[in-house]
Design a protein around this motif. Structure first.
Motif, PDB file in Angstrom:
ATOM      1  N   ARG A 273       7.534  -2.246 -17.159  1.00 11.90           N
ATOM      2  CA  ARG A 273       6.764  -1.055 -16.779  1.00 11.90           C
ATOM      3  C   ARG A 273       7.719   0.098 -16.508  1.00 11.90           C
ATOM      4  NH1 ARG A 273       2.338  -1.458 -12.319  1.00 11.90           N
ATOM      5  NH2 ARG A 273       3.778  -2.797 -11.175  1.00 11.90           N
ATOM      6  N   PHE A 274       7.233   1.290 -16.856  1.00 19.68           N
ATOM      7  CA  PHE A 274       8.022   2.511 -16.724  1.00 19.68           C
ATOM      8  C   PHE A 274       7.645   3.218 -15.425  1.00 19.68           C
ATOM      9  CE2 PHE A 274       8.207   7.169 -17.472  1.00 19.68           C
ATOM     10  CZ  PHE A 274       9.562   7.309 -17.662  1.00 19.68           C
ATOM     11  N   MET A 275       8.630   3.613 -14.643  1.00 19.65           N
ATOM     12  CA  MET A 275       8.361   4.312 -13.392  1.00 19.65           C
ATOM     13  C   MET A 275       8.227   5.808 -13.683  1.00 19.65           C
ATOM     14  SD  MET A 275      10.612   2.231 -10.546  1.00 19.65           S
ATOM     15  CE  MET A 275       9.753   3.049  -9.185  1.00 19.65           C
ATOM     16  N   GLY A 276       7.040   6.175 -14.140  1.00 22.23           N
ATOM     17  CA  GLY A 276       6.723   7.551 -14.495  1.00 22.23           C
ATOM     18  C   GLY A 276       5.368   7.567 -15.171  1.00 22.23           C
TER      19      GLY A 276
ATOM     20  N   SER B  54       0.803  -1.219   0.000  1.00 24.52           N
ATOM     21  CA  SER B  54       0.000   0.000   0.000  1.00 24.52           C
ATOM     22  C   SER B  54       0.841   1.276   0.000  1.00 24.52           C
ATOM     23  CB  SER B  54      -0.931   0.009   1.217  1.00 24.52           C
ATOM     24  OG  SER B  54      -0.177  -0.041   2.424  1.00 24.52           O
ATOM     25  N   VAL B  55       2.151   1.153  -0.089  1.00 27.34           N
ATOM     26  CA  VAL B  55       3.035   2.322  -0.033  1.00 27.34           C
ATOM     27  C   VAL B  55       2.862   3.161  -1.297  1.00 27.34           C
ATOM     28  CG1 VAL B  55       5.454   3.053  -0.070  1.00 27.34           C
ATOM     29  CG2 VAL B  55       4.706   1.240   1.484  1.00 27.34           C
ATOM     30  N   VAL B  56       2.807   4.478  -1.136  1.00 20.50           N
ATOM     31  CA  VAL B  56       2.747   5.411  -2.262  1.00 20.50           C
ATOM     32  C   VAL B  56       3.826   6.463  -2.070  1.00 20.50           C
ATOM     33  CG1 VAL B  56       0.273   5.062  -2.634  1.00 20.50           C
ATOM     34  CG2 VAL B  56       1.037   6.903  -1.137  1.00 20.50           C
ATOM     35  N   GLY B  57       4.224   7.104  -3.167  1.00 19.04           N
ATOM     36  CA  GLY B  57       5.236   8.154  -3.069  1.00 19.04           C
ATOM     37  C   GLY B  57       5.698   8.566  -4.452  1.00 19.04           C
ATOM     38  N   ASP B  58       6.678   9.472  -4.499  1.00 17.91           N
ATOM     39  CA  ASP B  58       7.251   9.855  -5.777  1.00 17.91           C
ATOM     40  C   ASP B  58       8.268   8.795  -6.204  1.00 17.91           C
ATOM     41  OD1 ASP B  58       9.430  10.341  -4.153  1.00 17.91           O
ATOM     42  OD2 ASP B  58       9.400  12.512  -4.386  1.00 17.91           O
ATOM     43  N   ILE B  59       8.819   8.958  -7.395  1.00 24.90           N
ATOM     44  CA  ILE B  59       9.688   7.917  -7.955  1.00 24.90           C
ATOM     45  C   ILE B  59      10.957   7.691  -7.120  1.00 24.90           C
ATOM     46  CG2 ILE B  59      11.015   7.198  -9.979  1.00 24.90           C
ATOM     47  CD1 ILE B  59       7.947   7.006 -10.224  1.00 24.90           C
ATOM     48  N   PRO B  60      11.698   8.745  -6.719  1.00 23.01           N
ATOM     49  CA  PRO B  60      12.885   8.483  -5.888  1.00 23.01           C
ATOM     50  C   PRO B  60      12.545   7.739  -4.598  1.00 23.01           C
ATOM     51  CG  PRO B  60      12.950  10.719  -6.740  1.00 23.01           C
ATOM     52  CD  PRO B  60      11.596  10.183  -7.078  1.00 23.01           C
TER      53      PRO B  60
ATOM     54  N   HIS C  22      19.617  -2.884 -11.078  1.00 26.34           N
ATOM     55  CA  HIS C  22      20.678  -2.944 -12.073  1.00 26.34           C
ATOM     56  C   HIS C  22      20.731  -1.656 -12.880  1.00 26.34           C
ATOM     57  CE1 HIS C  22      21.150  -7.244 -11.288  1.00 26.34           C
ATOM     58  NE2 HIS C  22      19.830  -7.327 -11.341  1.00 26.34           N
ATOM     59  N   SER C  23      21.903  -1.367 -13.421  1.00 28.23           N
ATOM     60  CA  SER C  23      22.056  -0.241 -14.324  1.00 28.23           C
ATOM     61  C   SER C  23      22.371  -0.771 -15.712  1.00 28.23           C
ATOM     62  CB  SER C  23      23.175   0.699 -13.849  1.00 28.23           C
ATOM     63  OG  SER C  23      24.410  -0.005 -13.790  1.00 28.23           O
TER      64      SER C  23
ATOM     65  N   GLY D  33      18.477   7.789 -17.321  1.00 30.10           N
ATOM     66  CA  GLY D  33      18.043   8.598 -16.192  1.00 30.10           C
ATOM     67  C   GLY D  33      16.670   8.222 -15.667  1.00 30.10           C
ATOM     68  N   GLN D  34      16.123   7.087 -16.115  1.00 35.33           N
ATOM     69  CA  GLN D  34      14.795   6.645 -15.710  1.00 35.33           C
ATOM     70  C   GLN D  34      14.878   5.246 -15.096  1.00 35.33           C
ATOM     71  OE1 GLN D  34      12.322   8.763 -15.953  1.00 35.33           O
ATOM     72  NE2 GLN D  34      13.277  10.282 -17.299  1.00 35.33           N
ATOM     73  N   TYR D  35      13.755   4.811 -14.508  1.00 38.92           N
ATOM     74  CA  TYR D  35      13.698   3.484 -13.892  1.00 38.92           C
ATOM     75  C   TYR D  35      12.613   2.652 -14.567  1.00 38.92           C
ATOM     76  CZ  TYR D  35      16.700   5.355 -10.224  1.00 38.92           C
ATOM     77  OH  TYR D  35      17.739   5.915  -9.542  1.00 38.92           O
ATOM     78  N   PHE D  36      12.923   1.377 -14.776  1.00 38.05           N
ATOM     79  CA  PHE D  36      12.022   0.445 -15.436  1.00 38.05           C
ATOM     80  C   PHE D  36      11.917  -0.821 -14.594  1.00 38.05           C
ATOM     81  CE2 PHE D  36      13.996   3.144 -18.563  1.00 38.05           C
ATOM     82  CZ  PHE D  36      12.993   3.455 -19.473  1.00 38.05           C
TER      83      PHE D  36
END
Length: 345
Positions: free
Chosen positions: A254-257, A179-185, A200-201, A231-234
């Motif tokens: 899925r794209f984190m944005g 149930s956690v919510v928040g911004d991407i960082p 992973h990078s 510069g994004q997270y997937f």
């Protein structure tokens, strides 16, 4: 869901720990009031959370001019419009009891037509004056502290907030109902520290998914993997579930944005062995869409169980799938407006 017998072996490089959470700025929350003849008798002051605002031309703490009406703080207007039962903002019809206590129409049925404050019968009295006060207000989006600059009339605010691009994201972890919510960082740190996901990078990956007794698998979820590139997270998902009467395996990204930003990227997934190969190419779905919504739309690489066991080789008694893939960024062609792939970033 039992994940103890499920192994996911990754061949990607480990993510650097340089991507720490970015701080979230907290902006003052203005409260604006639009003049209205219907609310002319209601005194509302414009304030901000900075604490330093005084009347124009007066110093901080200066007394009001002699004979000026007492002006209640703007928070009192918010309190008046807050339902005492559910604490949500009230919208018409706003009900009140004979003693003037108010509550929203949804909670009126929940309290069995009894005022939650004085226990008197509510009846069908509407608080038209408070509805008019609400109509005169213009308020900032409740996600102002996350960066939304918009200000809306009171009755339009709710619709905007349900679609606001600055609203928090739900945790994309699929192994449990989180149930956690928040911004991407914040969510990236949450996935790393609380769910212990693989981080992973890089824009290419090579994963091996292993499962003993695959014929007994009906629903299973492998550990989520998060990639950092451009510069994004997937988020890479891999799982087994029933599609009709046949069990299948499915991999998707899925794209984190937001969805609009997700369209700037594409990805491919490939699985194969024994001279056979399956390839999927598509656009990653935003984590605004739930994991289940993406899975149920079949928007990803789907492998029938018999084919998965064929790719696994051997006597087909153990699932051993190697999934490779890459992510690339689409570049806008300035001449035609079409997107062309950028494979070298």
């Amino acid at each position: 869901m039992d994940m103890a017998s499920i192994e996911c072996v990754s061949y990607s490089d480990s993510m650097d720990d340089d991507d720490d959470d970015a701080g979230v700025s907290h902006l003052p929350r203005p409260i604006l009031v639009k003049p209205s003849s219907a609310a002319a008798a209601v005194n509302v002051v414009v304030v901000s959370s900075g604490g330093g605002g005084g009347a124009a031309g007066g110093g901080a703490g200066a007394p009001p001019p002699l004979g000026a009406p007492a002006v209640p703080p703007a928070t009192s207007v918010h309190e008046l419009l807050e339902c005492p039962v559910c604490t949500n903002s009230m919208y018409p019809p706003i009900h009140q009891c004979q003693n003037g206590h108010t509550l929203c129409s949804t909670c009126k049925t929940r309290v069995h037509n009894r005022c939650p404050t004085c226990r008197q019968e509510l009846g069908d009295i509407r608080c038209l004056a408070l509805e008019k006060v609400a109509e005169s207000l213009e308020l900032p989006c409740k996600y102002y502290s996350l960066g939304c600059p918009e200000i809306f009339p009171y009755y339009s605010k709710l619709k905007h907030e349900s679609q606001c691009n600055f609203r928090p994201y739900n945790c994309p972890y699929a192994g449990s109902e989180c149930s956690v919510v928040g911004d991407i960082p914040f969510l990236v740190a949450h996935l790393r520290d609380d769910h212990k996901v693989d981080m992973h990078s890089g824009c290419t990956f090579n994963h091996r998914y292993v499962k003993s007794n695959p014929r007994e698998v009906e629903n299973a979820t492998w550990m989520l993997t998060v990639f950092h590139c451009f510069g994004q997270y997937f988020c890479l998902h891999f799982e087994a579930f029933q599609l009709g009467v046949a069990p299948v395996y499915m991999a998707f990204l899925r794209f984190m944005g937001d969805e609009n930003d997700a369209r700037n990227y594409s990805y491919s997934l490939e699985v194969g062995a024994n001279g056979r190969k399956m390839i999927w190419e598509g656009t990653p779905r935003s984590i605004r869409d739930s994991h289940r919504k993406v899975r149920d739309s079949h928007d990803g690489l789907i492998i029938q169980r018999n084919m998965a066991l064929f790719f696994s080789g051997g006597e087909r008694k153990e699932l051993k799938l190697r999934v490779t893939g890459r992510i690339w960024k689409e570049q806008q062609n300035p001449d035609s407006g079409a997107c062309i792939p950028n494979l070298f970033s």
